[in-house]
Write an enzyme that holds these catalytic residues in place. Sequence first.
Site, mmCIF file in Angstrom:
data_model
loop_
_atom_site.group_PDB
_atom_site.id
_atom_site.type_symbol
_atom_site.label_atom_id
_atom_site.label_comp_id
_atom_site.label_asym_id
_atom_site.label_seq_id
_atom_site.Cartn_x
_atom_site.Cartn_y
_atom_site.Cartn_z
ATOM 1 N N ILE A 260 0.953 -1.284 0.016
ATOM 2 C CA ILE A 260 0.086 -0.171 -0.036
ATOM 3 C C ILE A 260 0.910 1.327 0.004
ATOM 4 O O ILE A 260 0.618 2.150 -0.920
ATOM 5 C CB ILE A 260 -0.866 -0.042 1.391
ATOM 6 C CG1 ILE A 260 -1.985 -1.043 1.088
ATOM 7 C CG2 ILE A 260 -1.549 1.172 1.298
ATOM 8 C CD1 ILE A 260 -2.763 -1.583 2.533
ATOM 9 N N ASP B 202 11.044 2.839 6.519
ATOM 10 C CA ASP B 202 10.627 1.431 6.667
ATOM 11 C C ASP B 202 12.030 0.587 6.636
ATOM 12 O O ASP B 202 12.696 0.481 5.714
ATOM 13 C CB ASP B 202 9.721 0.977 5.333
ATOM 14 C CG ASP B 202 9.266 -0.595 5.403
ATOM 15 O OD1 ASP B 202 10.063 -1.255 6.004
ATOM 16 O OD2 ASP B 202 8.558 -0.941 4.794
ATOM 17 N N ALA C 83 -4.834 4.685 7.333
ATOM 18 C CA ALA C 83 -5.933 3.909 6.872
ATOM 19 C C ALA C 83 -5.613 2.507 7.195
ATOM 20 O O ALA C 83 -5.673 1.675 6.204
ATOM 21 C CB ALA C 83 -6.278 4.242 5.434
ATOM 22 N N ALA C 84 -4.541 2.531 7.870
ATOM 23 C CA ALA C 84 -3.704 1.272 8.028
ATOM 24 C C ALA C 84 -4.596 0.194 9.187
ATOM 25 O O ALA C 84 -5.375 -0.602 8.840
ATOM 26 C CB ALA C 84 -2.351 1.105 8.292
ATOM 27 N N ARG C 85 -3.926 0.580 10.515
ATOM 28 C CA ARG C 85 -4.783 -0.032 11.612
ATOM 29 C C ARG C 85 -4.788 0.753 12.835
ATOM 30 O O ARG C 85 -3.866 1.675 12.921
ATOM 31 C CB ARG C 85 -3.799 -1.259 11.909
ATOM 32 C CG ARG C 85 -4.252 -2.289 11.083
ATOM 33 C CD ARG C 85 -5.562 -3.220 11.213
ATOM 34 N NE ARG C 85 -5.617 -4.260 10.172
ATOM 35 C CZ ARG C 85 -6.797 -4.789 10.207
ATOM 36 N NH1 ARG C 85 -7.661 -4.736 10.918
ATOM 37 N NH2 ARG C 85 -6.825 -6.122 9.226
ATOM 38 N N ASP D 117 -9.404 6.328 8.873
ATOM 39 C CA ASP D 117 -10.281 5.179 8.536
ATOM 40 C C ASP D 117 -10.521 4.311 9.304
ATOM 41 O O ASP D 117 -11.420 3.144 9.247
ATOM 42 C CB ASP D 117 -10.061 4.863 7.357
ATOM 43 C CG ASP D 117 -10.951 3.818 6.598
ATOM 44 O OD1 ASP D 117 -12.068 4.092 6.215
ATOM 45 O OD2 ASP D 117 -10.449 2.567 5.820
ATOM 46 N N GLU E 180 -13.898 -0.671 17.112
ATOM 47 C CA GLU E 180 -14.906 -0.340 15.848
ATOM 48 C C GLU E 180 -16.133 -1.228 16.143
ATOM 49 O O GLU E 180 -15.934 -2.564 16.452
ATOM 50 C CB GLU E 180 -14.164 -0.967 14.728
ATOM 51 C CG GLU E 180 -12.911 0.000 14.062
ATOM 52 C CD GLU E 180 -12.315 -0.480 12.974
ATOM 53 O OE1 GLU E 180 -12.846 -1.296 12.267
ATOM 54 O OE2 GLU E 180 -11.056 0.236 12.718
ATOM 55 N N HIS F 13 -13.922 2.718 8.035
ATOM 56 C CA HIS F 13 -13.084 1.311 7.753
ATOM 57 C C HIS F 13 -13.547 1.091 6.373
ATOM 58 O O HIS F 13 -13.775 -0.222 6.220
ATOM 59 C CB HIS F 13 -12.950 0.243 8.936
ATOM 60 C CG HIS F 13 -12.044 -0.657 8.702
ATOM 61 N ND1 HIS F 13 -11.433 -1.259 9.771
ATOM 62 C CD2 HIS F 13 -10.944 -1.095 7.768
ATOM 63 C CE1 HIS F 13 -10.330 -1.940 9.644
ATOM 64 N NE2 HIS F 13 -10.225 -1.931 8.286
ATOM 65 N N LEU F 14 -13.331 1.773 5.444
ATOM 66 C CA LEU F 14 -13.647 1.423 4.215
ATOM 67 C C LEU F 14 -12.628 1.577 2.934
ATOM 68 O O LEU F 14 -12.938 1.413 1.650
ATOM 69 C CB LEU F 14 -15.052 2.439 3.779
ATOM 70 C CG LEU F 14 -16.349 2.179 4.429
ATOM 71 C CD1 LEU F 14 -17.284 3.307 3.741
ATOM 72 C CD2 LEU F 14 -16.886 1.040 4.064
#
Length: 348
Positions: A177, A196, A255-257, A281, A286, A305-306
């Site tokens: 991603i 990273d 938008a990961a976790r 997201d 949740e 979470h979309l």
Amino acid sequence: MSRILTAGDHFVLNSLLQEALSRHAPDHPDITELTLPWPVEPFHRIGEVDEASGSEDSLIEALQGVEICLTQMAPLTERVLRACPDLRLFAVTRGGPVNANLDAATEHGVAVTFAPGRNATATAEHTVALMLAAVRQIPQRNAELLAGAWRSDYYRYSDVGPEISGATIGLIGYGAIGSRVAAILHGFGAHILVFDPYIQPGTLPPTATQVNTLEEVLAGSDIVTLHSRVTPETTGLVGVRELSLMKPGAILINAARGALLDYDALCDVLEAGHLYGAGLDVYPSEPLPAGSRLRALPNAVLTPHLAGASKPTAHKAAEIGAAEVGRYLRGEPLQHCANPANAATRVS
């Protein structure tokens, strides 16, 4: 003839799973199906596994005499494994098999596969969409306009945000991603910093620079976006100290976790005005609780979470899972086995 169960849902449909099987296992017509209620009903913890749908009882009934299960959300628990001795392959059509008890599957001789990269493009595009929405505060302005307000006073210099073109955008994580996000941002003319430790040499676009520490990417970026996997080392990766290192007026995207980020600390810096905004997201709990502080923040753009929700994601998920079923039936090595000790050879 091996019996196959497709346990689809209302996103990765049984029809998609069976179409993919017709390509990868064309000589195995003995297929039954079970339809799970996700996402009409939210996923939840079932037995000892997370993010699952349906019930152990319905799955046990459907798996009697079945050797292969192709699913996105069915719960592979110790109880299910004990009750389904014919099962040998549990092919999960999502990026990680969180709905499967891997230790128990290994003990029972069941191979569990997954579908890495199935939603990488959709999630990368959603990440950039959150970025644009947070930079320009599009949802907030849309809501005000629909309510009858015309706020041209937002043109004040103190109220406007940055542009992506020419901005420095920090990526924390550069997998399937993160690398796609970098490619999109390269087209915008952004300068990209990448943190990273496991990055492959030669994979960065020309406008990207690898940095050696988390502190460098946080302090040097106008926008920071999270793309790391959740591990014991990355849980709570961005907290009070890390948020304080970000530039005044910066933007954070996740938008990961949810487990990567301290959301109370994020609310603090958003309320204090240290950060210009955030695009989110995923959340620590949740669905997002009704009393969450995030709901009251005017500078937070929220989606439920979309990020991976696209038709191509569903097709890719079915294709990757069905390909593993085909390999298993032909006695070939599995490509994406989560418990390699059971990277199964066919037993029937």
